[in-house]
Design an enzyme around this catalytic site. Sequence first.
Site, PDB file in Angstrom:
ATOM      1  N   GLU A 101       0.868  -1.164   0.000  1.00  0.00           N
ATOM      2  CA  GLU A 101       0.000   0.000   0.000  1.00  0.00           C
ATOM      3  C   GLU A 101       0.918   1.232   0.000  1.00  0.00           C
ATOM      4  O   GLU A 101       1.797   1.334   0.856  1.00  0.00           O
ATOM      5  CB  GLU A 101      -0.873  -0.021   1.264  1.00  0.00           C
ATOM      6  CG  GLU A 101      -1.912   1.063   1.267  1.00  0.00           C
ATOM      7  CD  GLU A 101      -2.786   1.063   2.528  1.00  0.00           C
ATOM      8  OE1 GLU A 101      -3.507   2.037   2.698  1.00  0.00           O
ATOM      9  OE2 GLU A 101      -2.713   0.101   3.314  1.00  0.00           O
ATOM     10  N   LYS A 112       4.334   0.469   9.594  1.00  0.00           N
ATOM     11  CA  LYS A 112       4.405   1.774   8.926  1.00  0.00           C
ATOM     12  C   LYS A 112       3.814   2.873   9.791  1.00  0.00           C
ATOM     13  O   LYS A 112       4.279   4.004   9.772  1.00  0.00           O
ATOM     14  CB  LYS A 112       3.665   1.712   7.588  1.00  0.00           C
ATOM     15  CG  LYS A 112       4.547   1.202   6.462  1.00  0.00           C
ATOM     16  CD  LYS A 112       3.850   1.315   5.138  1.00  0.00           C
ATOM     17  CE  LYS A 112       2.990   0.104   4.907  1.00  0.00           C
ATOM     18  NZ  LYS A 112       2.421   0.019   3.571  1.00  0.00           N
ATOM     19  N   ARG A 118       5.319 -12.977   9.767  1.00  0.00           N
ATOM     20  CA  ARG A 118       5.985 -11.698   9.497  1.00  0.00           C
ATOM     21  C   ARG A 118       7.408 -11.731  10.011  1.00  0.00           C
ATOM     22  O   ARG A 118       7.735 -12.489  10.924  1.00  0.00           O
ATOM     23  CB  ARG A 118       5.323 -10.545  10.267  1.00  0.00           C
ATOM     24  CG  ARG A 118       3.871 -10.395  10.176  1.00  0.00           C
ATOM     25  CD  ARG A 118       3.393  -9.336  11.169  1.00  0.00           C
ATOM     26  NE  ARG A 118       3.964  -8.029  10.940  1.00  0.00           N
ATOM     27  CZ  ARG A 118       3.445  -7.122  10.108  1.00  0.00           C
ATOM     28  NH1 ARG A 118       2.357  -7.384   9.446  1.00  0.00           N
ATOM     29  NH2 ARG A 118       4.014  -5.949   9.961  1.00  0.00           N
TER      30      ARG A 118
HETATM   31  P1  ATP Z   1       2.461  -2.296   8.059  1.00  0.00           P
HETATM   32  O1  ATP Z   1       1.847  -3.203   9.082  1.00  0.00           O
HETATM   33  O2  ATP Z   1       3.856  -1.909   8.336  1.00  0.00           O
HETATM   34  O3  ATP Z   1       1.591  -1.133   7.684  1.00  0.00           O
HETATM   35  P2  ATP Z   1       1.362  -3.610   5.866  1.00  0.00           P
HETATM   36  O4  ATP Z   1       1.220  -5.067   5.875  1.00  0.00           O
HETATM   37  O5  ATP Z   1       0.129  -2.826   6.092  1.00  0.00           O
HETATM   38  O6  ATP Z   1       2.550  -3.192   6.788  1.00  0.00           O
HETATM   39  P3  ATP Z   1       1.571  -3.415   3.064  1.00  0.00           P
HETATM   40  O7  ATP Z   1       2.070  -2.286   2.262  1.00  0.00           O
HETATM   41  O8  ATP Z   1       0.138  -3.750   2.995  1.00  0.00           O
HETATM   42  O9  ATP Z   1       1.983  -3.082   4.544  1.00  0.00           O
HETATM   43  O10 ATP Z   1       2.462  -4.710   2.819  1.00  0.00           O
HETATM   44  C1  ATP Z   1       2.795  -5.219   1.580  1.00  0.00           C
HETATM   45  C2  ATP Z   1       3.176  -6.656   1.737  1.00  0.00           C
HETATM   46  O11 ATP Z   1       4.261  -6.801   2.636  1.00  0.00           O
HETATM   47  C3  ATP Z   1       2.028  -7.471   2.287  1.00  0.00           C
HETATM   48  O12 ATP Z   1       1.906  -8.658   1.542  1.00  0.00           O
HETATM   49  C4  ATP Z   1       2.432  -7.751   3.707  1.00  0.00           C
HETATM   50  O13 ATP Z   1       1.916  -8.967   4.153  1.00  0.00           O
HETATM   51  C5  ATP Z   1       3.951  -7.777   3.615  1.00  0.00           C
HETATM   52  N1  ATP Z   1       4.540  -7.409   4.894  1.00  0.00           N
HETATM   53  C6  ATP Z   1       4.313  -6.292   5.622  1.00  0.00           C
HETATM   54  N2  ATP Z   1       4.992  -6.314   6.774  1.00  0.00           N
HETATM   55  C7  ATP Z   1       5.684  -7.477   6.793  1.00  0.00           C
HETATM   56  C8  ATP Z   1       6.577  -8.095   7.724  1.00  0.00           C
HETATM   57  N3  ATP Z   1       6.906  -7.509   8.880  1.00  0.00           N
HETATM   58  N4  ATP Z   1       7.114  -9.285   7.394  1.00  0.00           N
HETATM   59  C9  ATP Z   1       6.811  -9.880   6.223  1.00  0.00           C
HETATM   60  N5  ATP Z   1       5.975  -9.364   5.308  1.00  0.00           N
HETATM   61  C10 ATP Z   1       5.412  -8.170   5.587  1.00  0.00           C
HETATM   62 MG    MG Z   2      -1.538  -3.569   4.668  1.00  0.00          MG
END
Ligand code: ATP
Ligand code: MG
Length: 560
Positions: free
Chosen positions: A35, A271, A261
């Site tokens: 995102e 984020k 994760r």
């Molecule tokens: P955050 O919780 O930091 O906002 P998010 O999952 O909302 O992260 P996205 O931009 O939606 O952020 O993530 C893009 C991809 O990265 C998704 O498939 C998510 O599952 C993966 N991802 C995010 N954080 C992690 C993590 N700590 N370890 C592994 N994969 C991750």
């Molecule tokens: Mg997300």
Amino acid sequence: MSESPVKPKNFIRQIIDSDLDSGKHQSVVTRFPPEPNGFLHVGHAKSICLNFGVAGDYRGKCNLRFDDTNPAKEEAAYAEAIEDDVRWLGFEWDGEIRHASDYFEQLYTYAKELIEKGLAYVDELTPEQIREYRGTFEVPGKNSPFRDRPKAESLDLFQRMRDGEFADGKMCVRAKINMASPNINMRDPVIYRIKHQHHHRTGDAWCIYPMYDFTHCISDALEGITHSLCTLEFEDHRPLYDWVLDNISIDCHPQQIEFSRLNLEHTVTSKRKLNQLVTEKHVDGWDDPRMPTISGMRRRGFTAAAIRDMCERVGVTKKVNTTEMGVLENCVREDLDRNAQRAMAVLDPVKVILTNYPEDKVEELSAPNHPKEDMGERTLYMSREVYIDRADFREEANKKYKRLVLGKSVRLRNSYVITATDVIKNENGDISEIHCTYDPDTLGKNPEGQKPKGVIHWVSASHSLPAVVRLYDRLFNVANPGAMDDLASALNPDSLTILENARVEKSLAEVEPETRFQFEREGYFCSDRYECKSGNLVFNRTVTLRDSWAKIESKEQNAQ
Ligand code: ATP
Ligand code: MG
């Protein structure tokens, strides 16, 4: 049974193997779906390495898709930073960049299809009521009074939602699934909401936006994704992912597979929390070298290879775990030990005068750029006045202190053996000069009789350059800062020390930005990506030579 000589594959690769063997798929298509509402962090690196890594190894494809369904939080600048980060990590997406917003028209049509099939409806409960009706883990939800309204009425309202007739929150579209489901995600989830908001790609074309769960599975299917890899928190969303695809006219049905994760000790991988550090100015932007963002780690001097190596070592499982920062730092050390040139930098200089070295003499000495690898040689300049680090001299010390002591000898790295004869102090009692003699017969050989115990680094006073050196340490003092109510209270007050008076050897005069060095005896450093240019030398400490957090007591400290 014979034992397989190859390392067991992670569970995702095992699933892919069997899907290829059974003929379920002929090739592999994955995607990385960020995102664009912040910079990518080290957790995303795990997902990138997994998605692009799997696609690469199976000669498949991996798409980069911006999950841009939330117009309020997204910015084009984040999208650009994300593209840079993925490339810098060493990956390239298949074809054009995709956007969930590219599919808005199709998503709208699929929502209409669900309404036509009696599988979705326009609801007029307020957001608060929807929450209230949803129930809890213990209490089943209640049907909305609008749940069984005629399809035609829902279709009409949906069209008028799109046409902008209603205010935000006035109504929404919900899937009609089961308000008593033990899985709360299945209790008639909202799939469309009204948001009169400008979108950075679609402008004002839309005032209704699809929700993540509805968008993601359809985007995957439209792109022909075979394996949709996501983190564990989406496990409970999988039934919804499957429900949507099972109930619309679409042929492709990707398999969602969840993995744990990446969590790293002494930092945060959210984020939202990283954004808080930026907006509250605890750090200097998203790419501050202390940030666990990909751009922050890059600016600090971490290499893409080291980050990929760490992801490899951490592995892919369903087990929730937290990785020590030391694992990442050791990957960086191993890479830089092999690949970074050596140089000398004196971070806290004190002047040494070699009283028996001729005043105008300057000698050119040569030094290998790397102790093991063939990286050529550089010229060091030897002169009567040199700088050494203040920490490398004591007037008195016990035998464990293997540096320069008054009345004793030490070798200047790649140069002569010197003996301290005198110290000059200023009015505050601080040492301003150390007087030494040098032994001209010790270049590349030991003096007659005794071998000096230590070797210290140095630079010529006249043939060195001023530099700013920024010593970075961990941003947080506690192992799990994300669990703290007050994130700021967990910050390490010593995470940044700026040394304004450092001196570096002359060979660094024309250093390019983002060049990594081992400053001998000090650690690994990287010329700053933005600020380091000729005439303005700025180096960031990437990592110390050893893990000082793992081993607080060193032999050297015993010697004090
Ligand atoms: P955050 O919780 O930091 O906002 P998010 O999952 O909302 O992260 P996205 O931009 O939606 O952020 O993530 C893009 C991809 O990265 C998704 O498939 C998510 O599952 C993966 N991802 C995010 N954080 C992690 C993590 N700590 N370890 C592994 N994969 C991750
Ligand atoms: Mg997300």
